[in-house]
Design an enzyme around this catalytic site. Structure first.
Site, short mmCIF file in Angstrom:
data_model
loop_
_atom_site.label_atom_id
_atom_site.label_comp_id
_atom_site.label_asym_id
_atom_site.label_seq_id
_atom_site.Cartn_x
_atom_site.Cartn_y
_atom_site.Cartn_z
N GLY A 467 7.37 26.91 -5.64
CA GLY A 467 8.35 25.89 -5.29
C GLY A 467 9.58 25.84 -6.19
O GLY A 467 10.65 25.41 -5.74
N PRO A 632 21.40 24.98 -11.66
CA PRO A 632 21.36 23.51 -11.73
C PRO A 632 20.81 22.85 -10.47
O PRO A 632 20.16 21.81 -10.55
CB PRO A 632 22.84 23.12 -11.92
CG PRO A 632 23.50 24.34 -12.44
CD PRO A 632 22.74 25.52 -11.91
N GLU A 705 7.02 21.45 -16.16
CA GLU A 705 6.10 20.41 -16.63
C GLU A 705 6.84 19.23 -17.25
O GLU A 705 6.45 18.08 -17.05
CB GLU A 705 5.14 20.97 -17.68
CG GLU A 705 4.78 22.42 -17.53
CD GLU A 705 3.73 22.72 -16.48
OE1 GLU A 705 2.90 21.85 -16.19
OE2 GLU A 705 3.75 23.84 -15.94
MO1 MOS Z 1 1.26 24.27 -13.88
S1 MOS Z 1 -0.26 22.98 -14.39
O1 MOS Z 1 1.19 25.06 -15.38
O2 MOS Z 1 0.71 25.20 -12.60
#
Ligand code: MOS
Length: 743
Positions: A467, A632, A705
């Site tokens: 994604g 961006p 993350e």
């Molecule tokens: Mo992400 S938890 O590192 O796929």
């Protein structure tokens, strides 16, 4: 240079996705393909006492019923990929009569159609001798994780100074416990694997964030050479970590295909995706902070326990961030596991950090409140000069700028510090904030580049794109390195026979695969230059390479007005495509010299209806120091997704287990709540300019993350600010706000 990096092109695969041309694992079809459905155990622990396969075998369309009684004994050779728990042994499917957790696969039914297979799977009668499973974290022994016994991010115990003593001597203290519910990943695309055998060669079209590991795992399970296994996964419809490991259904699909000697499609149902495909572990954490009246931390204690299965130790960096986030002379962290009769948890977006930072950042908010200090100001007063746990400099840390930019965009200076002081009509308004962080990972990755005779380029790496826009960003990197427009580049990924890459997780794809793509493109240019010089004729034949240079997509002689483009060089060098490979990975010396992390600040506004206590997140503003931003548009999109995930973690997501048998009672989208469009207000992400020459050749820090970490505590802190009620367990729901009666 074409300058593709830093621009914001739309997704190169966008058209394929919206037209349906993009094929996901469950979309693949093979001749003579049949369907398999998994039957999961309906007890939480025990053994299988009997299976009446014969009755089901006679149902229409049923081809086979495979159980531990007739399944092949598989090799299950030792294999621990980068993503598999280092301690314990993976689940061996259909190899014995034991039931280790609710939903453990006990049979596979194969039939001509999916309907027939589902019908037969429901009809299969399995008898159990059940015993009560251990499901309560408080009832389980606290285990020191084996992996935590050595230094690293999941280190069990870590300390500097004397945190206990300093806590007792501090002017102001906060000492609280925080709990986070189990969460499941719930991507739109369900897990699916199509398995086909040709002799002892196995092909898998399978949803995977780590195709080279799936290849290695299936080779180890079946005891065949890795080169006999090919894994294909060109597209992923969201994963968030659930497709990093190779879970039992992949092996089951391969077992079924071998058993019936036909290609077998095995797709898990939504319900089944709550059983054996990992989850964010439940955690219980204690954070104790001691500070001086002036708001300087003197002591920080962070103790956390995460759940794991009885057969594997899943570890994550639950307490790691507390040792470097703030300046503090006395710090003690402690990490433990509770072994339960559940399937093994796994990485889920911001694994470890999202949970650990929640506890730390809520505690910081509690401390700010106790000190009657602005929460941003408290953090500023404790900004460290360097990483105090490793005693080394940060490669870069732009957190103070993140506070500035985030606060400014949010309008934080208009905040009234007193809880329950801000209103909009009858709604209670709360403003909260939190710090976010995630380490910069950079692991060995490889890529291959082929210059075709027409001057277009094929770039290949095993990689994945769940994604974030890997197809697009890698095309940008290659376009930049080769000085070509993006439409001359075809980037391909998702095949285990492409050059190996690390897991598509841990926010490391841009750093690792991107650096490898760049290296491969530079190697290709070197090779083309050498071929041009070595050619028997042409403008560069026999020329001293020192007089040659690349200018955009052309090779030029610096001493003469002569130049050639890629297609001409390839033609001059024999008219065959020219190929080069490249790799990249962290240089250990640099890695030991610097502490490398991305940082960010998240600001949240909630509105709470005092009559019914509904909580709505009106606004989130995040500011991030994440190194160079390659695209961006995609970066913004990543952050939007992370924030939505954070809202889910804060207010909705919780997998509830039946305490009698461990059955996930809300294993469907009606009761496992995730945010929908109506739950989402205004989301903004800002990137502070940050140049970091140490992290990797591209200077990127990764964005997957960090965009989720920090969101839940910012919201929890906003809920406190709105109501004066401190909720220390996630998700925060209406019932948490019923005591204390906000009015
Ligand atoms: Mo992400 S938890 O590192 O796929």
């Amino acid at each position: 240079m074409s300058g593709a990096i830093g621009n914001a092109p739309t997704r190169v695969d966008g058209r394929a996705k919206v037209t349906g041309e993009a094929r996901y694992a469950g979309d693949f079809r093979r001749p003579r393909q049949v369907h398999a459905v998994v039957v999961g155990a309906t007890v939480g622990r025990g053994r299988i006492a009997g299976i009446d396969a014969a009755a089901v075998q006679r149902l229409p369309g049923v081809i086979a019923v495979v159980t531990h009684l007739n399944a092949p004994k598989l090799a299950y050779r030792t294999h621990k990929g980068a993503i598999d728990p280092a301690f314990g042994e993976r689940l061996h499917v259909l190899q014995d009569d034991q039931v280790r957790f609710f939903g453990e696969p006990v049979a596979i039914v194969v039939a001509d159609t999916l309907d027939q297979a589902e019908h037969a799977a429901l009809a299969l009668s399995v008898r159990y001798q059940a015993s009560p499973p251990r499901l309560s974290m408080s009832g389980a022994a606290s285990v020191v994780p084996e992996a935590g016994k050595r230094p690293g991010r999941s280190q069990a115990d870590r300390s500097r100074g004397d945190a206990g003593k300093a806590l007792g001597n501090s002017d102001v203290q906060v000492d609280e416990t925080y709990e986070i519910a189990r969460e499941n990943h719930t991507p739109i695309e369900l897990h699916a694997t199509l398995a086909e055998w040709n002799g002892d060669r196995l092909t898998l079209w399978s949803k995977s964030q780590f195709v080279v590991n799936e290849q290695a795992e299936l080779a180890a399970v079946f005891g065949i050479p890795p080169e006999n296994v090919e894994v294909v996964c060109p597209f992923i419809g969201g994963a968030f970590g659930t497709s990093l490991r190779t879970w039992p259904h992949v092996t089951l699909a391969a077992i079924a295909a071998r058993h019936v000697q036909r290609p077998v499609m095995l797709a898990l149902s939504r319900r089944q995706s709550f059983f054996t495909t990992g989850h964010r572990p439940r955690t219980i954490q204690r954070v104790a902070l001691g500070a001086s009246r002036a708001g300087k931390l003197t002591s920080l204690v962070h103790e956390g326990t995460g759940e794991t299965s009885r057969y594997e130790q899943f570890v994550e960096a639950l307490t790691a961030n507390s040792s470097f986030m703030y300046a503090c002379p006395n710090v003690a962290t402690r990490y433990r596991l509770a072994e339960l009769d559940i399937s093994t948890p796994t990485y889920m977006r911001g694994p470890g950090e999202a949970s650990g930072v929640f506890a730390l950042e809520c505690a910081m908010d509690e401390l700010a409140h106790a000190l009657q200090l602005d929460p941003v100001e408290l953090r500023r007063r404790n900004e460290p000069e360097h990483d105090e746990s490793e005693n080394r400099p940060f490669s870069s840390r732009s957190l103070l700028q993140c506070y500035d930019v985030g606060a400014e965009r949010f309008g934080w200076s208009r905040r009234n510090r007193i809880p329950r002081s801000m209103r909009d009509g009858r709604l209670l308004i709360g403003w909260g904030m939190a710090t976010s962080t995630y380490p910069v990972l950079f692991n060995q990755a490889n890529a291959r580049v082929r210059m075709q005779v027409d001057g277009t380029v094929d770039v290949e790496a095993a990689a994945s794109d769940m994604g974030p826009g890997t197809y697009t960003s890698m095309t940008q990197v290659a376009a930049d390195a080769l000085g070509l427009p993006m439409d001359r580049i075809r980037f391909r990924l998702g095949r285990s026979d492409f050059p190996a890459t690390p897991p598509h997780g841990g926010s490391q794809t841009m750093a690792s695969v991107g650096s490898a793509v760049r290296a491969a493109c530079l190697a290709l240019k070197t090779q083309l230059l050498q071929q041009a010089v070595a050619a028997s004729r042409g403008p560069f034949a026999g020329v001293d390479p020192i007089t040659l240079a690349w200018k955009d997509a052309r090779l030029v002689r610096t001493d003469k007005d002569v130049s050639q483009g890629y297609a001409d060089i390839v033609m001059g060098a024999g008219g065959k495509p020219v190929e080069a490979t490249g790799s990249a990975g962290r240089d250990p010396e640099t890695a030991n010299r610097y502490s490398m992390h991305a940082f960010g600040a998240v600001f949240a506004e909630v509105a709470i209806d005092p009559a019914v206590r509904t909580i709505r997140v009106r606004r989130l503003v995040g500011a991030y120091g994440a190194g160079r931003i390659v695209n961006p548009r995609l970066a913004q999109s990543q952050c939007t997704g992370g924030m939505v995930g954070g809202i889910g973690m804060a207010l909705m997501e919780a997998t509830a287990l039946d305490t009698r048998d461990g059955r996930p009672v809300n294993a469907h989208m009606a009761d496992y709540l995730v945010p929908v469009n109506l739950d989402i207000g205004q989301l903004e992400a800002h990137f502070v300019p940050e140049e970091d020459p140490h992290v990797n050749p591209l200077g990127v820090k990764g964005l997957g993350e960090i965009a989720l970490v920090g969101v839940a505590p910012a919201i929890a802190n906003a809920v406190f600010h709105a109501t004066g009620i401190r909720v220390r367990s996630l998700p925060i729901r209406i019932d948490h706000l019923l005591d204390g009666a906000p009015s």
